[in-house]
Motif scaffolding. Structure first.
Motif, PDB file in Angstrom:
ATOM      1  N   UNK A 266     -40.871  12.959 -60.777  1.00 35.62           N
ATOM      2  CA  UNK A 266     -40.815  14.065 -59.858  1.00 35.62           C
ATOM      3  C   UNK A 266     -41.029  13.280 -58.618  1.00 35.62           C
ATOM      4  N   UNK A 267     -41.973  12.504 -58.507  1.00 37.86           N
ATOM      5  CA  UNK A 267     -42.501  11.558 -57.026  1.00 37.86           C
ATOM      6  C   UNK A 267     -41.137  10.883 -56.645  1.00 37.86           C
ATOM      7  N   UNK A 268     -40.107  10.434 -57.375  1.00 41.98           N
ATOM      8  CA  UNK A 268     -39.247   9.508 -57.166  1.00 41.98           C
ATOM      9  C   UNK A 268     -37.953  10.376 -56.683  1.00 41.98           C
ATOM     10  N   UNK A 269     -37.885  11.386 -56.658  1.00 44.62           N
ATOM     11  CA  UNK A 269     -36.984  12.305 -56.515  1.00 44.62           C
ATOM     12  C   UNK A 269     -36.668  12.611 -54.929  1.00 44.62           C
ATOM     13  N   UNK A 270     -35.548  12.175 -54.476  1.00 42.76           N
ATOM     14  CA  UNK A 270     -35.126  12.239 -52.936  1.00 42.76           C
ATOM     15  C   UNK A 270     -35.176  13.693 -52.435  1.00 42.76           C
ATOM     16  N   UNK A 271     -35.863  14.057 -51.563  1.00 45.40           N
ATOM     17  CA  UNK A 271     -36.009  15.465 -50.892  1.00 45.40           C
ATOM     18  C   UNK A 271     -34.679  15.490 -50.096  1.00 45.40           C
ATOM     19  N   UNK A 272     -34.277  16.850 -50.253  1.00 46.48           N
ATOM     20  CA  UNK A 272     -32.971  17.342 -49.618  1.00 46.48           C
ATOM     21  C   UNK A 272     -32.793  17.272 -47.993  1.00 46.48           C
ATOM     22  N   UNK A 273     -32.036  16.895 -47.602  1.00 44.08           N
ATOM     23  CA  UNK A 273     -32.010  16.761 -45.922  1.00 44.08           C
ATOM     24  C   UNK A 273     -32.206  18.191 -45.417  1.00 44.08           C
ATOM     25  N   UNK A 274     -32.922  18.269 -44.238  1.00 49.81           N
ATOM     26  CA  UNK A 274     -33.205  19.423 -43.581  1.00 49.81           C
ATOM     27  C   UNK A 274     -31.921  19.922 -42.968  1.00 49.81           C
ATOM     28  N   UNK A 275     -31.848  21.339 -42.944  1.00 48.15           N
ATOM     29  CA  UNK A 275     -30.531  22.020 -42.606  1.00 48.15           C
ATOM     30  C   UNK A 275     -30.855  22.316 -40.920  1.00 48.15           C
ATOM     31  N   UNK A 276     -29.792  21.974 -40.438  1.00 40.30           N
ATOM     32  CA  UNK A 276     -29.870  22.097 -39.037  1.00 40.30           C
ATOM     33  C   UNK A 276     -29.885  23.685 -38.444  1.00 40.30           C
ATOM     34  N   UNK A 277     -30.560  23.932 -37.537  1.00 37.13           N
ATOM     35  CA  UNK A 277     -30.658  25.357 -36.860  1.00 37.13           C
ATOM     36  C   UNK A 277     -29.390  25.676 -36.426  1.00 37.13           C
ATOM     37  N   UNK A 278     -29.193  26.857 -36.633  1.00 33.01           N
ATOM     38  CA  UNK A 278     -28.114  27.769 -35.715  1.00 33.01           C
ATOM     39  C   UNK A 278     -28.537  27.980 -34.525  1.00 33.01           C
ATOM     40  N   UNK A 279     -27.473  28.281 -33.713  1.00 31.61           N
ATOM     41  CA  UNK A 279     -27.784  28.542 -32.158  1.00 31.61           C
ATOM     42  C   UNK A 279     -28.524  29.490 -32.000  1.00 31.61           C
ATOM     43  N   UNK A 280     -28.300  30.775 -32.981  1.00 33.60           N
ATOM     44  CA  UNK A 280     -29.230  32.109 -32.750  1.00 33.60           C
ATOM     45  C   UNK A 280     -30.731  31.571 -33.274  1.00 33.60           C
ATOM     46  N   UNK A 281     -31.026  30.612 -33.992  1.00 32.73           N
ATOM     47  CA  UNK A 281     -32.247  30.465 -34.285  1.00 32.73           C
ATOM     48  C   UNK A 281     -32.970  29.587 -33.257  1.00 32.73           C
ATOM     49  N   UNK A 282     -32.184  28.871 -32.490  1.00 34.88           N
ATOM     50  CA  UNK A 282     -32.843  27.996 -31.223  1.00 34.88           C
ATOM     51  C   UNK A 282     -33.316  28.853 -30.094  1.00 34.88           C
ATOM     52  N   UNK A 283     -34.205  28.212 -29.341  1.00 36.31           N
ATOM     53  CA  UNK A 283     -34.951  28.794 -28.216  1.00 36.31           C
ATOM     54  C   UNK A 283     -33.935  29.007 -26.935  1.00 36.31           C
ATOM     55  N   UNK A 284     -32.871  28.260 -26.895  1.00 34.45           N
ATOM     56  CA  UNK A 284     -31.802  28.207 -25.875  1.00 34.45           C
ATOM     57  C   UNK A 284     -31.238  29.561 -25.821  1.00 34.45           C
TER      58      UNK A 284
END
Length: 622
Positions: free
Chosen positions: A108-126
């Motif tokens: 379990x410790x050797x499994x590679x973590x899944x890449x983080x998903x980029x935020x959408x424009x609606x989720x950003x502060x801008x």
């Protein structure tokens, strides 16, 4: 043993030579399509072996074999101590469930973590900003400046003014004055500014209060009162003689326990491993070319085949190929505080090990030499004889005698401070400690130990241990024979039922023959269970000179046929060196003795056990 037996039953000769234990030796064995990795436990004479197919790339093998080693040894420690490892060869061990659990954890410790998903424009502060707040008009900044000046003037006159909020949220810009007015009503703004005005007015009134005229007329110096000190002069007077071993001689002092302990989330009585956070960025390796050989220009096709030939490694390594890399490695080790003589010896042993070896596929000379050097450094830091202080103390308890530890070293390395840290660690593990003040030369040495004793008694009062005082000080003042004081302290501890005696000695330079003779006499007369050399991590070549001469003095001035030498090392001031950890390599290489404790700070909890892989990671950092 079980793994070797099963493979042998399958008709595959797995191991055709004895397992070596060399400094810098490889801990793996390859036969055809199989690879074995092993780990030795010299304390109980055990060998842990894991086998897998060579074609597989298993990143968790090292972690698995380390976890199995620790779990198996701790589970069957009592059986090994009673019957010995050779007496249990025909026995059976119920370890299958534990092994499967450790294997699942390692996978379990050797499994590679899944890449983080980029935020959408609606989720950003801008996306939350309005168009109005992003419009900039000419002349807006000068108006704000004028308004701020008016506000400052209104503060001086005492009139009420409207001030914009000074702090904004993390994701927003400053809004215009019109936007602020729309958010709050006039009554709310007036009420808010009134409260702010009265609060500032009260603070200004407190600062403007002048002291009484009588206090200004008082002259003369006043003693400074420290934050952790005591203003009562009677409490600070230690001139009266105190009876050894009595709790009244060390009154309880009130102080902040959080400042003395440091880490609040620690587990009481646990000695944590030394940690080092290495950078995840991969280092770019540069292929070093030999300048003595003239370069011959070839066509594009010949250059491509030459590059592939250098990567694939179709020829064996020669000394000429490794010399430029080894020279850089030697300079790197010396820059990390490894003694120059030891750095040369390490590079020489790596060169002899790699000479004639065929390089692996797509590997460079630099990576091969670096990997071999890392393995050699880890092997040096792993002790051949493991010092388990808690186990030895419990063994001395069964024989109804105190466990005696003697600290020695040069001046100013932190013997008394780390003695107090070790005392705190022993107390938290339930052992009572008697500190023998055998430094009868340095001014303030006895008072320093007395202060530590008061602090430790305040952290662990007798009420928390069934009325038993956990730490006491045995001292006879200054100018006395240190060997005699140590002998009296050990006798006192035996009569009073103390578990551990920690003997503090005076610091001395390794070239001072009379003081080294006195130290050899103290060790020879009292025969302590453990002799610890206290050295600081700041030194380089000096560490080798200190340890060699300390051992030589103990051997020359000892009256026994088999002289008592240094058993272990306490490495202090490790928090001041960043990644220049070469002193640990120098000390263990020259004496073959383990580093038992590592001092990492100023609080009682700043005590660690050595982690060989963490030290090597810091040492190899560019």
């Amino acid at each position: 043993r079980g793994i070797i037996g099963e493979m042998g039953a399958a008709g595959t000769p797995v191991l055709t030579a004895p397992l070596p234990q060399e400094r810098g030796g490889n801990n793996s064995f390859t036969h055809e399509a199989l690879t074995l990795k092993y780990k030795l436990d010299n304390q109980f004479e055990l060998v842990f072996v894991v086998g897998f197919q060579k074609i597989l790339t298993l990143t968790y093998v090292d972690k698995l074999i380390d976890d199995v080693h620790k779990e198996f040894r701790d589970k069957y420690r009592n059986e090994f101590q009673q019957k010995g490892a050779l007496g249990l060869l025909n026995g059976t061990f119920d370890f299958k469930d534990d092994f499967m659990r450790l294997l699942r954890d390692a996978e379990e410790s050797s499994k590679v973590r899944a890449p983080t998903v980029m935020k959408t424009f609606e989720q950003s502060l801008k996306s939350q900003k309005t168009v109005k707040c992003m419009i900039e008009t000419r002349g807006e900044k000068p108006k704000e400046k004028v308004k701020n000046k008016k506000n400052k003037g209104s503060k001086k006159d005492g009139t009420e003014a409207v001030a914009a909020p000074s702090k904004a949220s993390a994701g927003d810009k400053q809004l215009s004055a019109a936007g602020d007015k729309e958010e709050l009503t006039k009554d709310e703004i007036l009420q808010k500014n009134r409260e702010e005005f009265f609060r500032r007015h009260m603070k200004a009134g407190e600062k403007s209060r002048s002291p009484k005229p009588d206090a200004q007329k008082e002259k003369g110096k006043k003693p400074r009162v420290w934050d952790l000190g005591n203003s009562n002069a009677k409490v600070l007077d230690y001139s009266n003689s105190a009876t050894n071993g009595s709790a009244e001689a060390c009154p309880v002092e009130e102080f902040d326990p959080d400042m003395a302990l440091g880490d609040k989330n620690r587990e009481p009585g646990r000695l944590y491993d030394l940690e080092y956070e290495s950078d995840d960025e991969a280092e770019e390796e540069k292929v070093v070319q030999n300048p003595s050989k003239p370069s011959v220009k070839k066509g594009g096709l010949g250059g491509m085949f030459g590059m592939l030939k250098g990567l694939v490694g179709s020829k064996s390594l020669t000394r000429e190929d490794m010399d430029p890399v080894l020279e850089k490695m030697k300079d790197h080790l010396i820059a990390k505080n490894v003694a120059a003589e030891i750095a040369v010896q390490l590079c020489e042993s790596v060169a002899k090990k790699l000479e004639g070896k065929v390089m692996g596929t797509f590997t460079t000379v630099t990576s091969t030499v670096k990997q071999a050097l890392q393995e050699a450094l880890v092997q040096i830091l792993q002790p051949q004889r493991r010092v388990d202080v808690l186990r030895d103390v419990m063994d001395a308890q069964r024989h109804r005698r105190p466990y005696v530890v003697t600290f020695c070293g040069v001046n100013g390395v932190g013997k008394s401070t780390n003695l107090a840290k070790i005392s705190f660690w022993l107390i938290e593990n339930g052992f009572s400690v008697l500190i023998a003040a055998c430094d009868t030369f340095r001014a303030g040495a006895v008072e320093q130990l007395r202060t530590h004793t008061r602090r430790l008694n305040a952290l662990h009062p007798p009420e928390s241990h069934g009325g038993r005082t956990m730490v006491q000080l045995y001292e006879k003042g200054y100018g006395k024979d240190a060997a005699g004081i140590a002998m009296e302290a050990i006798s006192y501890a035996r009569n009073q039922g103390f578990d551990v005696v920690l003997v503090d000695t005076a610091g001395r330079m390794q070239d001072n023959a009379p003081l080294m003779t006195a130290l050899a006499k103290l060790i020879a007369v009292n025969a302590p269970d453990l002799v610890l050399f206290v050295g600081e991590a700041l030194v380089g070549n000096e560490a080798v000179d200190q340890l060699v001469k300390f051992n030589k003095a103990l051997a020359d001035h000892s009256m026994a046929q088999t002289p008592r030498l240094i058993d272990g090392i306490v490495l202090t001031k490790f928090d001041t060196i960043d990644d220049k950890v070469g002193a640990a390599i120098s000390m263990t290489y020259i004496t073959s003795k383990p580093i038992v404790f590592v001092g990492t700070g100023q609080t009682y909890c700043d005590l660690r056990s050595l982690n060989a892989k963490a030290v090597v990671a810091a040492l190899m950092k560019a």
